[in-house]
Design a protein around this motif. Structure first.
Motif, mmCIF file in Angstrom:
data_model
loop_
_atom_site.group_PDB
_atom_site.id
_atom_site.type_symbol
_atom_site.label_atom_id
_atom_site.label_comp_id
_atom_site.label_asym_id
_atom_site.label_seq_id
_atom_site.Cartn_x
_atom_site.Cartn_y
_atom_site.Cartn_z
ATOM 1 N N ILE A 1 0.877 -1.189 0.000
ATOM 2 C CA ILE A 1 0.000 0.000 0.000
ATOM 3 C C ILE A 1 0.902 1.223 0.000
ATOM 4 O O ILE A 1 1.729 1.396 0.899
ATOM 5 C CB ILE A 1 -0.930 0.014 1.237
ATOM 6 C CG1 ILE A 1 -1.825 -1.230 1.271
ATOM 7 C CG2 ILE A 1 -1.783 1.282 1.241
ATOM 8 C CD1 ILE A 1 -2.671 -1.363 2.543
ATOM 9 N N ARG A 2 0.764 2.043 -1.045
ATOM 10 C CA ARG A 2 1.587 3.260 -1.118
ATOM 11 C C ARG A 2 0.686 4.460 -0.834
ATOM 12 O O ARG A 2 -0.376 4.605 -1.444
ATOM 13 C CB ARG A 2 2.173 3.433 -2.514
ATOM 14 C CG ARG A 2 2.875 2.196 -3.052
ATOM 15 C CD ARG A 2 3.554 2.592 -4.343
ATOM 16 N NE ARG A 2 3.853 1.427 -5.185
ATOM 17 C CZ ARG A 2 4.937 1.366 -5.952
ATOM 18 N NH1 ARG A 2 5.815 2.357 -5.963
ATOM 19 N NH2 ARG A 2 5.129 0.317 -6.719
ATOM 20 N N VAL A 3 1.101 5.257 0.112
ATOM 21 C CA VAL A 3 0.283 6.395 0.544
ATOM 22 C C VAL A 3 1.104 7.677 0.493
ATOM 23 O O VAL A 3 2.243 7.700 0.948
ATOM 24 C CB VAL A 3 -0.224 6.189 1.996
ATOM 25 C CG1 VAL A 3 -1.205 7.290 2.379
ATOM 26 C CG2 VAL A 3 -0.862 4.824 2.174
ATOM 27 N N GLY A 4 0.522 8.724 -0.093
ATOM 28 C CA GLY A 4 1.166 10.047 -0.073
ATOM 29 C C GLY A 4 0.283 11.000 0.716
ATOM 30 O O GLY A 4 -0.942 10.940 0.639
ATOM 31 N N ASN A 5 0.896 11.863 1.490
ATOM 32 C CA ASN A 5 0.114 12.763 2.344
ATOM 33 C C ASN A 5 0.133 14.191 1.800
ATOM 34 O O ASN A 5 1.149 14.872 1.896
ATOM 35 C CB ASN A 5 0.671 12.713 3.773
ATOM 36 C CG ASN A 5 -0.100 13.621 4.720
ATOM 37 O OD1 ASN A 5 -1.065 14.263 4.330
ATOM 38 N ND2 ASN A 5 0.328 13.654 5.969
ATOM 39 N N LEU A 6 -0.983 14.636 1.249
ATOM 40 C CA LEU A 6 -1.079 16.027 0.785
ATOM 41 C C LEU A 6 -2.064 16.832 1.636
ATOM 42 O O LEU A 6 -2.636 17.806 1.182
ATOM 43 C CB LEU A 6 -1.445 16.080 -0.696
ATOM 44 C CG LEU A 6 -0.247 15.793 -1.612
ATOM 45 C CD1 LEU A 6 -0.667 15.787 -3.077
ATOM 46 C CD2 LEU A 6 0.871 16.816 -1.418
ATOM 47 N N THR A 7 -2.258 16.391 2.889
ATOM 48 C CA THR A 7 -3.050 17.213 3.808
ATOM 49 C C THR A 7 -2.096 18.125 4.567
ATOM 50 O O THR A 7 -0.886 18.137 4.299
ATOM 51 C CB THR A 7 -3.816 16.359 4.840
ATOM 52 O OG1 THR A 7 -2.880 15.838 5.790
ATOM 53 C CG2 THR A 7 -4.545 15.205 4.177
ATOM 54 N N MET A 8 -2.601 18.863 5.541
ATOM 55 C CA MET A 8 -1.746 19.757 6.313
ATOM 56 C C MET A 8 -1.482 19.226 7.715
ATOM 57 O O MET A 8 -1.152 19.976 8.633
ATOM 58 C CB MET A 8 -2.358 21.153 6.362
ATOM 59 C CG MET A 8 -2.337 21.798 4.985
ATOM 60 S SD MET A 8 -2.557 23.554 5.068
ATOM 61 C CE MET A 8 -3.902 23.798 3.950
ATOM 62 N N THR A 9 -1.676 17.912 7.902
ATOM 63 C CA THR A 9 -1.335 17.322 9.197
ATOM 64 C C THR A 9 -0.873 15.878 8.955
ATOM 65 O O THR A 9 -1.059 15.341 7.852
ATOM 66 C CB THR A 9 -2.531 17.369 10.166
ATOM 67 O OG1 THR A 9 -2.102 16.909 11.453
ATOM 68 C CG2 THR A 9 -3.669 16.497 9.687
ATOM 69 N N ASN A 10 -0.259 15.291 9.989
ATOM 70 C CA ASN A 10 0.224 13.912 9.840
ATOM 71 C C ASN A 10 -0.896 12.913 10.071
ATOM 72 O O ASN A 10 -1.906 13.231 10.712
ATOM 73 C CB ASN A 10 1.368 13.651 10.817
ATOM 74 C CG ASN A 10 0.885 13.791 12.257
ATOM 75 O OD1 ASN A 10 0.176 14.742 12.576
ATOM 76 N ND2 ASN A 10 1.248 12.840 13.101
ATOM 77 N N HIS A 11 -0.712 11.718 9.531
ATOM 78 C CA HIS A 11 -1.748 10.695 9.676
ATOM 79 C C HIS A 11 -1.122 9.367 10.069
ATOM 80 O O HIS A 11 -0.397 8.771 9.273
ATOM 81 C CB HIS A 11 -2.529 10.537 8.367
ATOM 82 C CG HIS A 11 -3.257 11.784 7.999
ATOM 83 N ND1 HIS A 11 -4.441 12.149 8.569
ATOM 84 C CD2 HIS A 11 -2.937 12.789 7.138
ATOM 85 C CE1 HIS A 11 -4.843 13.309 8.079
ATOM 86 N NE2 HIS A 11 -3.930 13.723 7.201
#
Lengths: 478, 459
Positions: free
Chosen positions: B255-265
């Protein structure tokens, strides 16, 4: 100055018969009417308000008025019922009816010849007598009576107009008081709803603190809103007291009769507004204050004419006289006596000038009233239209929008997007908006009454003023 | 599904629209066709029919952009445009995206490929594309003003570079990026290794983490929101609208995930341990990997997890920030737990007829209550499982592991059939009496000994 005239002999009985004859002929022109002049008033007012008026003079009248009032008081009053009750019971109006009586009495009085005057001078000195006896009659009144009757007749008609005006003014004030009272009732009802919402908020806040979920600060805030709302109810109730008592006074009610009931709601806004075609002309034609002033002016014109005609002669009396001078046993000298003033010092100029001034004053008052009447009728029509538009705007725009906001807020509450407190505040705002609509509707009915009044007399503008409710609403939009 | 065949034939397959711009076909001949996607459903992997071979990925609730080979160069055509994205059944967002959806299609290339990307701007303002994580000539990096001019509305720019480094990447605008990313402009990029056998897996899922602030009852994100977002999404999709990740039992799953929000997940997988095999910088050396069940993905980062799907079942996979597994909710709503409303409801309903008390025993009511909501709004928590309401929104989906699935079977297999005796069950017997430990110090004594606040007069 009395000049005894000893020449041609006049038979006293003959003169008296003649005078009596003249006076009877003239008196036929002015006698008391059967209805005291109220019929004409009823006829005039019926055109505008289609209501009965009754001059309560006897116990039977009183009973009839009482029973008709009781009948009307059995159910919630319509505006027409309230007006009818006022017309039956308002003592001020009854007092005004007696103006008719007074004025008619003046008229009848004017139509009566002055009584002949008997004068006697009786002196004696050491058996010498001087006795003068005269029987005079003011023949000048025979000349002036037709003119004077005309004047008094005008004045009586004027009184009838004024009485009609009183009737219509009372009807109008009662209408307005009625709308104010119904609106005050409704406002109180809505303020109580606002209080219910605030009360629920306050109680919910108390439970929140009890459960440990809220600070006392939050509770105090909610409690504050509730306290404000309770104040709003108190103010609304105070307004209601004033409005009810005003209506009660106008309807002339007291005792048990003050327990009347009003409908829950103001009448709905009419579907259409009245058009303003020829509204100024209509006012010119039918305004009773103008008619009354016109009659007064005519009476003054007559007065002026009379004053001009009589400027040189103030009194002119004629009658038989007999004089005894000398011993008591001497025969009486017979003659007649004419008395009048000789205008040496007073040429009547001042009286004419005064009469002229009064007349011109009346003319100008009439003109002013006419100009004002046109303005008043325009103003009241425009207020009527704008109050209609405002009420309609509330009904068709603001209230529906508020309802839509409430519906959307309910959806947001369902989604746990807002709290019960926001929902309750919003409910208060919605209620207040509905209340503002009620006030706008009340203002419309008041201005409609003002307009009706402006068409028949001088209106007392009463609508479109700020109200305590709106102040409350301001303080609540936290 | 988009195949290369119907792409090249210009046929319009289900869910795919080929749009011809108002430009003569002669002028268009130089440009690859524009392929557009009309559905937010997860599309099967796009098998490479030309160019170097590779193992394609599956984009969660997305698709892979077809290409054409032109003298050995892989040509793609991205169109930046306003789109309507279904975030979950019952809610559509007015976003900006690429080729019909937000996020845009995944671009898959192979290490060493020469890539030419045509970018047409159909937005109302200028844009650019930054190829996040790529090694490329500075002038291809897509930062307006700094490395290139903005692509004005109606214009098409061409980016061309070699996909040098294999790994996990993304693309997004670097022009008015605050607005354009808040509006959903982003996409995934995978550069496969030259050797298809290198770190081959059976299933390779990709998605981006993104967030939106869309007021319940509205459609367009508030672009000025910085942290208080109300929709936390995988690929602009929220539970219960996110597809499950389906795997055969025993498959090696990535599972490859990229984070383009403004907080960590902190992404958390149930029932399995995984290792982080790749970061933004490339593959992690096998001996540095450690097993985890939750991996935090910081802002702007990408992570690739791998695990063996050996436990059949429906396993939750979600962000561990519990507000991120909820849809829009009121953050100013007071806590109603334990607040007695019984005596109030009648009074309140006299004013507000549709009022009902909520939250007195927690918010689980929301899972099942079906009350009318504002338009275009998802319940804060919803979703139905075989045992009842799941009560989830936002960044939540499942990994569904089943025995004997065909290699390319990504179809939702439905609810897991638990073997008998393997589901938690209710105990039907009397509770034993409560035995409390005696405290050594009672509450009263503590109160007695506590020093009470006194007047500050002596200060």
């Amino acid at each position: 100055m009395t000049i005894p005239m000893a020449s041609s002999l006049v038979s006293i009985p003959r003169v008296l018969v003649t005078l009596f004859f003249i006076s009877v002929t003239l008196n036929g022109c002015a006698s008391f009417s059967k209805d005291g002049g109220l019929g004409a008033v009823q006829k005039t007012t019926k055109d505008f308000i289609s209501k009965d008026i009754q001059w309560v003079k006897s116990l039977e009248d009183q009973d009839s008025v009482q029973s008709r009032t009781e009948e009307l008081l059995k159910k919630p009053l319509t505006v027409n019922d309230a007006v009818q009750i006022a017309l039956f019971n308002n003592k001020g109006l009854q007092a005004a009816f007696y103006d008719l009586g007074i004025s008619e009495a003046d008229l009848v009085q004017t139509g009566k010849l002055p009584n002949p005057r008997f004068a006697m001078l009786h002196t004696k000195n050491n058996g010498d007598y001087k006795i003068e006896q005269s029987f005079t009659f003011n023949i000048f009144s025979l000349l002036t009576m037709p003119k004077a009757l005309q004047i008094e007749k005008r004045l009586f008609e004027q009184t009838q107009r004024q009485t009609a005006m009183e009737v219509l003014r009372l009807a109008n004030e009662t209408r307005k008081a009625y709308f104010k009272a119904v609106a005050a009732d409704q406002s109180t009802h809505y303020m109580q709803q606002v209080r219910t919402a605030a009360e629920a908020s306050a109680e919910l806040a108390r439970n929140m603190v009890k459960a440990g979920n809220w600070r006392k600060l939050d509770q105090a805030r909610e409690q504050g809103f509730y306290a404000d709302a309770a104040l709003g109810v108190a103010r609304a109730e105070r307004n209601k007291i004033t409005a009810y008592e005003e209506l009660t006074r106008l309807m002339g009610l007291w005792g048990k009769q003050t327990q009347f009931t009003l409908p829950e709601r103001l009448p709905d806004l009419p579907l259409t507004v009245d058009e303003s075609n020829n509204i100024e002309q209509t006012a010119m034609d039918q305004r009773l204050d103008l008619q009354s002033l016109r009659l007064q002016t005519e009476a003054l014109a007559n007065q002026l004419g009379l004053t001009k005609a009589t400027r040189f002669i103030n009194v002119l009396e004629v009658g038989p006289a007999r004089v005894l001078e000398g011993k008591r046993s001497d025969p009486y000298k017979k003659g007649f006596e004419i008395t009048f003033e000789i205008p040496i010092f007073d040429w009547g100029t001042a009286r004419v000038a005064r009469a002229e001034a009064i007349y011109m004053q009346a003319i100008n008052i009439l003109a002013e009233t006419a100009v004002n009447a046109r303005s008043e009728v325009r103003q009241s029509y425009k207020l009527y239209r704008s109050n209609y538009d405002i009420a309609k705007h509330y009904r068709d725009e603001i209230v529906p929008i508020r309802k839509r906001i409430s519906a959307e807020n309910q959806l947001r509450y369902n989604g746990m997007l807002i709290s019960a407190f926001e929902l309750l505040v919003n409910a208060q705002l919605q209620v207040s908006t509905v209340n503002s609509y009620i006030e706008a509707l009340r203002d419309f009915w008041l201005s409609q009454s003002d307009l009706e009044m402006a068409l028949i007399g001088k209106p007392l503008f009463s609508s479109g003023t700020g109200s305590p409710m709106r102040d409350n609403q301001m303080s609540m939009s936290h | 599904m988009v195949t290369r065949r119907n792409f090249l034939l210009g046929a319009s397959a289900a869910g795919v629209a080929l749009s011809a711009a108002k430009v003569s076909s002669v002028a268009m001949a130089a440009l690859p066709q524009i392929v557009s996607m009309e559905t937010p459903d997860t599309q099967p992997p796009l098998m490479p029919e030309n160019g170097r071979p590779y193992n394609p990925v599956v984009t969660l609730n997305g698709w892979t952009l077809p290409w054409r080979m032109n003298n050995g160069v892989k040509e793609f055509h991205l169109v930046a445009e306003p789109v309507v994205r279904e975030m979950a059944p019952g809610m559509k967002a007015h976003l900006w995206g690429y080729n019909g959806q937000s996020p845009g299609p995944t671009i898959e290339v192979v290490e060493g490929d020469r890539v030419r990307i045509f970018v047409t701007n159909r937005l109302p303002e200028h844009t650019s594309i930054h190829w996040h994580g790529q090694r490329l000539p500075n002038g291809m990096d897509g930062v307006t003003g700094l490395t290139q001019a903005g692509i004005n509305p109606g214009k098409t720019f061409v980016y061309e570079f070699e996909a040098k480094r294999p790994g996990t990447f993304m693309y997004h605008p670097h022009a008015d990026e605050m607005t354009q990313m808040a509006m959903g402009m982003m996409g995934f990029w995978v550069t496969h290794p030259k050797n298809p056998k290198f770190m081959a897996v059976d299933r390779d899922f990709v998605f981006l983490l993104n967030s939106f602030d869309i007021d319940p009852g509205s459609y367009t994100p508030k672009i000025t929101t910085m942290l208080d977002f109300n929709l936390w999404a995988f690929n602009s999709r929220v539970a219960p609208g996110i597809s499950p990740m389906v795997a055969g039992q025993g498959d090696r799953v990535r599972i490859r995930v990229g984070n383009l929000t403004m907080t960590n997940h902190p992404m958390h997988l149930h029932g399995h341990e995984f290792v982080v095999v790749g970061t933004d910088g490339g593959w992690t050396p096998p001996n540095s990997r450690w097993p985890e069940v939750t991996a935090d993905i910081a802002v702007g980062q990408m992570r690739a997890f791998e695990f063996i799907a050996d436990e059949p079942g429906d396993w939750a996979f979600h962000c561990h920030k519990s507000h991120h597994t909820m849809n829009a909710m009121g953050h100013d709503v007071p806590t109603m737990i334990g607040v007695d409303q019984s005596k109030l409801v009648d009074r309140i309903t006299s004013l507000i007829p549709d009022y009902m008390s909520m939250g007195e025993s927690g918010m689980a009511d929301m899972e099942t209550m079906e009350m009318p909501l504002p338009d275009n709004t998802l319940p804060m928590m919803s979703g139905q499982g075989q045992f009842g309401g799941i009560g989830m929104g936002g960044m939540f989906t499942t990994v569904k592991i089943r025995e004997g699935l065909a290699r390319n079977d990504y179809k939702d297999p439905g609810a897991y059939q638990h073997p008998v005796g393997t589901v938690a069950y209710e105990m039907n017997s009397e509770l034993p009496p409560v035995q409390r430990q005696t405290a050594t110090l009672s509450g009263d004594e503590i109160e007695f000994k506590a020093r009470k606040p006194v007047s500050h007069g002596e200060h």
